[in-house]
Design an enzyme around this catalytic site. Structure first.
Site: not given
Ligand code: PXG
Length: 292
Positions: A52, A105, A151, A184
């Site tokens: 990812r 750049r 991300k 979400e």
């Molecule tokens: N939606 C958003 C917007 C996220 O940022 C998820 C869903 C869940 O994705 P994963 O791949 O983790 O199942 C995320 C993940 C933090 C922190 O430090 C944020 C996330 C994951 C871990 C830690 O705030 N976001």
């Protein structure tokens, strides 16, 4: 104790791990990141997170200066250097240092850093009692403007929604798409359960295709239930038997009310509890070994 941070190929003590004020990650949020977890000496879904990461970087035309295997090695070495078995790993690639001005750049070399810290777990009570949610007024970024599947270091959209949840005194909030579909939460994916059918919004609505989300979809199918990616609006959430959230940090969290509508009987549901158990079993035995 000072953590050892991986910064551009070296492990440096935390207080020396500094990034320039001219780094475009800071100046413009120009970069990508991952949040990964290690359980019991193994890094859970490491390659999925790295895939990812490389996908996010490709989408913003950021060339990561390490190959996939080198990056995996850098992550493992960072966790090892900090002698951690259970960890939260934050992997960040920025556009790098450059003059002022948007033009990428200007930045000849991306900055790469990896933090491996001990994980701060949610209090057990959260999982026993479940969470109340609100719906945030802030809509999720339109994929046509900035695809939430990337991300990126641009988290202001989520932070604005997070501020709404803080003001409302709840830990998380639902973000809708511009069209009013459930996208979400601010840092978690959302699922609704009705009997043996489990729904989650498709990535095309505009959300992060969570690694935990995908693992949970697999677990649902393994338990002979149906897992569907389908668009739905708030009414579907309000009327669901069960609602739960997934994320690397949160794992699987039951939701017991949404906008003051009680979900089910107001207690964590049986499907959510079963999935939590399966997930705990999986994280305890699977993952990339840190110490061999
Ligand atoms: N939606 C958003 C917007 C996220 O940022 C998820 C869903 C869940 O994705 P994963 O791949 O983790 O199942 C995320 C993940 C933090 C922190 O430090 C944020 C996330 C994951 C871990 C830690 O705030 N976001």
């Amino acid at each position: 104790m000072d953590l050892l941070i991986y910064l551009d190929g070296e492990l440096v003590p935390e207080h020396e791990a500094k990034v320039s004020v001219f780094d475009h990650g800071l100046l413009y949020g120009d970069g990508v990141f991952e949040g990964i977890r290690a359980y019991n000496g193994r890094i859970f879904k490491l390659d999925e997170h790295l895939r990812r990461l490389y996908g996010s970087a490709k989408a913003i035309m950021l060339e990561i200066p390490l190959g996939f295997d080198e990056m995996r090695q850098a992550v493992v070495e960072t966790v090892r250097a900090n002698e951690l078995r259970d960890a939260y790993i934050r992997l960040v690639i920025t556009r790098g240092v450059g003059d002022l001005g948007l033009d990428p750049r200007k930045c000849p070399k991306p900055t790469v850093f990896i933090i491996a810290a001990s994980i701060e777990l949610y209090p057990e009570e959260v999982y026993e009692k479940g969470l109340p949610l609100i719906t945030c007024a802030t809509r999720r970024n339109a994929p046509e403007a900035l695809d939430p599947a990337i991300k990126s270091l641009n988290y202001l959209n989520n932070i604005l929604a997070k501020i709404e949840t803080v003001r409302a005194g709840v830990p998380e909030g639902i973000m809708l798409s511009i069209d009013g579909y459930v996208a979400e939460c601010t840092g978690d994916n959302l699922f609704v359960v009705n009997d043996d059918n489990v729904l989650t919004p498709p990535a095309a609505i505009g959300n992060l295709e969570g690694i935990t989300r995908n693992v949970v979809m697999g677990l649902i199918r393994k338990l002979d239930m149906t897992a569907e990616e389908k668009s739905f609006r708030l009414r579907t959430v309000y009327c669901a038997d069960e609602v739960f959230l997934t994320g690397t940090a949160a794992e699987i969290v039951p939701v017991v009310s949404v906008d003051d509508r009680r979900i089910g009987d107001g207690r964590p549901g049986t499907v959510t509890k079963r999935l939590r158990k399966e997930f705990a079993d999986l994280t305890a035995r699977e993952g990339f070994p840190i110490y061999t």
